[in-house]
Write a protein that holds these residues in place. Structure first.
Motif, PDB file in Angstrom:
ATOM      1  N   ASN A   1     100.033  29.329  78.039  1.00  0.00           N
ATOM      2  CA  ASN A   1      98.582  29.409  78.163  1.00  0.00           C
ATOM      3  C   ASN A   1      97.960  28.188  77.510  1.00  0.00           C
ATOM      4  O   ASN A   1      97.325  28.271  76.479  1.00  0.00           O
ATOM      5  CB  ASN A   1      98.110  30.697  77.470  1.00  0.00           C
ATOM      6  CG  ASN A   1      96.797  31.172  78.031  1.00  0.00           C
ATOM      7  OD1 ASN A   1      96.164  30.480  78.805  1.00  0.00           O
ATOM      8  ND2 ASN A   1      96.394  32.358  77.633  1.00  0.00           N
TER       9      ASN A   1
ATOM     10  N   HIS B   1      90.630  23.192  75.197  1.00  0.00           N
ATOM     11  CA  HIS B   1      89.719  24.311  74.945  1.00  0.00           C
ATOM     12  C   HIS B   1      88.323  23.891  74.521  1.00  0.00           C
ATOM     13  O   HIS B   1      87.367  24.598  74.760  1.00  0.00           O
ATOM     14  CB  HIS B   1      90.300  25.205  73.842  1.00  0.00           C
ATOM     15  CG  HIS B   1      91.568  25.882  74.251  1.00  0.00           C
ATOM     16  ND1 HIS B   1      91.701  26.556  75.436  1.00  0.00           N
ATOM     17  CD2 HIS B   1      92.754  25.984  73.615  1.00  0.00           C
ATOM     18  CE1 HIS B   1      92.931  27.064  75.514  1.00  0.00           C
ATOM     19  NE2 HIS B   1      93.573  26.719  74.428  1.00  0.00           N
TER      20      HIS B   1
ATOM     21  N   SER C   1      95.321  33.559  74.899  1.00  0.00           N
ATOM     22  CA  SER C   1      94.133  32.816  75.305  1.00  0.00           C
ATOM     23  C   SER C   1      93.455  32.156  74.109  1.00  0.00           C
ATOM     24  O   SER C   1      93.774  32.432  72.947  1.00  0.00           O
ATOM     25  CB  SER C   1      93.142  33.751  75.988  1.00  0.00           C
ATOM     26  OG  SER C   1      92.636  34.688  75.045  1.00  0.00           O
ATOM     27  N   ARG C   2      92.463  31.305  74.403  1.00  0.00           N
ATOM     28  CA  ARG C   2      91.730  30.642  73.331  1.00  0.00           C
ATOM     29  C   ARG C   2      91.040  31.652  72.414  1.00  0.00           C
ATOM     30  O   ARG C   2      91.035  31.493  71.195  1.00  0.00           O
ATOM     31  CB  ARG C   2      90.687  29.688  73.926  1.00  0.00           C
ATOM     32  CG  ARG C   2      89.935  28.925  72.841  1.00  0.00           C
ATOM     33  CD  ARG C   2      88.666  28.277  73.332  1.00  0.00           C
ATOM     34  NE  ARG C   2      87.999  27.609  72.211  1.00  0.00           N
ATOM     35  CZ  ARG C   2      86.722  27.325  72.177  1.00  0.00           C
ATOM     36  NH1 ARG C   2      85.950  27.654  73.192  1.00  0.00           N
ATOM     37  NH2 ARG C   2      86.194  26.727  71.137  1.00  0.00           N
ATOM     38  N   GLU C   3      90.434  32.672  73.011  1.00  0.00           N
ATOM     39  CA  GLU C   3      89.690  33.665  72.228  1.00  0.00           C
ATOM     40  C   GLU C   3      90.600  34.429  71.269  1.00  0.00           C
ATOM     41  O   GLU C   3      90.121  35.029  70.305  1.00  0.00           O
ATOM     42  CB  GLU C   3      88.985  34.645  73.157  1.00  0.00           C
ATOM     43  CG  GLU C   3      87.816  34.055  73.932  1.00  0.00           C
ATOM     44  CD  GLU C   3      88.258  33.131  75.064  1.00  0.00           C
ATOM     45  OE1 GLU C   3      87.437  32.325  75.532  1.00  0.00           O
ATOM     46  OE2 GLU C   3      89.449  33.222  75.489  1.00  0.00           O
TER      47      GLU C   3
ATOM     48  N   ARG D   1     102.166  40.784  78.927  1.00  0.00           N
ATOM     49  CA  ARG D   1     101.046  41.176  78.054  1.00  0.00           C
ATOM     50  C   ARG D   1     101.177  42.648  77.756  1.00  0.00           C
ATOM     51  O   ARG D   1     101.231  43.445  78.666  1.00  0.00           O
ATOM     52  CB  ARG D   1      99.697  40.880  78.736  1.00  0.00           C
ATOM     53  CG  ARG D   1      99.427  39.389  78.852  1.00  0.00           C
ATOM     54  CD  ARG D   1      98.098  39.137  79.534  1.00  0.00           C
ATOM     55  NE  ARG D   1      97.813  37.733  79.554  1.00  0.00           N
ATOM     56  CZ  ARG D   1      97.071  37.086  78.683  1.00  0.00           C
ATOM     57  NH1 ARG D   1      96.554  37.754  77.673  1.00  0.00           N
ATOM     58  NH2 ARG D   1      96.842  35.793  78.771  1.00  0.00           N
TER      59      ARG D   1
END
Length: 417
Positions: free
Chosen positions: A3, A7, A347-349, A416
């Motif tokens: 991923n 960003h 993910s970035r979050e 996931r």
């Protein structure tokens, strides 16, 4: 499938310019911690505290790391790196200045017994633990945020580990050398180092604009199928280390029959050997090898296991130094695999929460292991070393056989959970 994508909306050159400052923050925070390590065992005996009381003090710090790391990691994405680090270094400077004062009173006999023990736990344990917990997640989340490929991510995470290793070397030398002038001297220097970190962050680190921040960073569950195998491997590695880290001073003093001042000096040299191994791994071996995170974990766990096996043998200072060097070399190789591997799958979050979770997992190992190590050392000085070796053996087997590491190596899509 990893991923990875750029960003931040800030130009990449400006992003990269912040990484050295964050690594400097990590270095100064850990330099403060490592400067205390050579003297913590002789200090405990000088002020009349039992081995288990020092072990419990270190465990209290680890509890705060576990309790606050995810909070700090997510806040570094929502508040920004600068406010988080200013808060952390301010707290660290204040509590360690008070700790130096309390320890000085303890050495003079002005504070003793339970009162001294409680103050040690509150200041060196809970206060410093909460401050230190903010630093690695903030740096790691930022590196995960700005790196755009696996090699850069691994190299960046190795950079965090490398400066920790350099801090181990510098702290071992500094703490050991300063102890020759009295155990109070390193205690006075530590808050000065943290104050230096506070000034660097306050005047040099750029504060992110509002559009660079994430309003609601995502919390990452330790049961997430993408990350829990890495957490298990990291937990095992650092538990093994925790069983011997706090008792290193006792091992040195008892095996080599040294007095308190000489113990601080020689313990500093032993920890220096571990730091050299760690820096060699993370500054040279990891960047040049190009190994994937699973390969780093496999090679590193085997090398560290060899070090633990040598440490069991009582055969004088040369073998003791060699054993600790191999442990540092092995863990230094494995650590970037542990910290970088799961960042490739989220993910970035989620990066801030993940960075906090990784730090919390590392901290969790020091909740029980230091206290258990000191208690077991009192029963039989070989017992915590043998248990640490068994833990490292289990880690080596796990990273070879678990399918998550085979899948990531093969480049298969990440599940996931």
């Amino acid at each position: 499938m990893t991923n990875l994508e750029p960003h931040s909306t800030v130009a990449l050159g400006e992003q990269k310019s912040q990484i050295p400052l964050l690594l400097c923050a990590v270095f100064l925070a850990y330099l403060g911690q490592m400067t205390l390590n050579p003297i913590i065992a002789p200090l405990s005996r000088e002020v009349g505290l039992a081995e288990w009381q020092i072990g419990l003090t270190i465990s209290a710090a680890a509890i705060m790391v576990v309790a606050t790391s995810q909070f700090w990691g997510r806040r570094s994405q929502s508040w920004g790196r600068k406010p988080v680090l200013i808060a952390a270094f301010t707290l660290g400077t204040l509590v360690m200045a008070l700790f130096a004062l309390v320890a000085g009173f303890g050495m003079q006999g002005l504070i003793t017994g339970t009162s001294l023990f409680v103050l040690f736990v509150l200041l060196r344990g809970l206060g410093f633990g909460a401050a230190l917990a903010a630093v690695p997640p903030t740096a790691q989340a930022y590196i995960a945020d700005v790196t755009t490929d696996e090699a850069a991510r691994v190299k960046g995470m190795a950079g965090v580990g490398a400066v920790q290793g350099i801090a181990m070397i510098a702290g071992s030398v500094l703490g050991g050398a300063l102890s020759a002038a009295g155990l109070i001297t390193p205690l006075i220097v530590v808050p000065v180092l943290l104050l230096a970190g506070l000034l660097v962050i306050s005047f040099r680190l750029r504060r992110e604009s509002r559009h660079e921040l994430i309003a609601e960073p995502t919390r990452v569950s330790p049961r997430d199928a993408r990350v829990w195998p890495f957490l298990v491997a990291g937990f095992g590695m650092f538990t093994a280390l925790g069983f011997i880290q706090v008792i290193t001073g006792f091992i040195v003093q008892d095996r080599l029959n040294l007095n308190a001042s000489t113990t601080g000096l020689v313990t500093g040299a032993v920890l220096l050997a571990a730091g050299v191994g760690m820096v060699l791994a993370q500054a040279v071996i990891v960047p040049r090898s190009g190994w994937t995170p699973p390969t780093l974990l496999r090679v590193g766990s085997l090398v560290a296991l060899a070090g633990f096996a040598l440490l069991i043998v009582i055969a004088g200072p040369v073998l003791l130094f060699a054993a600790v060097f191999l442990i540092g070399l092995g863990l230094g190789t494995a650590m970037p695999g542990y910290s970088a591997g799961p960042t490739l799958l989220v993910s970035r979050e989620e990066q801030g929460g993940l960075a906090g979770l990784i730090a919390a997992t590392t901290g969790l190992t020091f909740v029980i292991a230091p206290t258990a190590g000191t208690v077991l050392y009192g029963l039989w000085d070989q017992l915590p070393i043998i248990i640490g070796a068994l833990m490292m053996f289990c880690v080596a087997v796990f990273v070879f056989v678990h399918p998550r590491f085979r899948n990531l190596t093969a480049g298969e899509p990440a599940a996931r959970g």
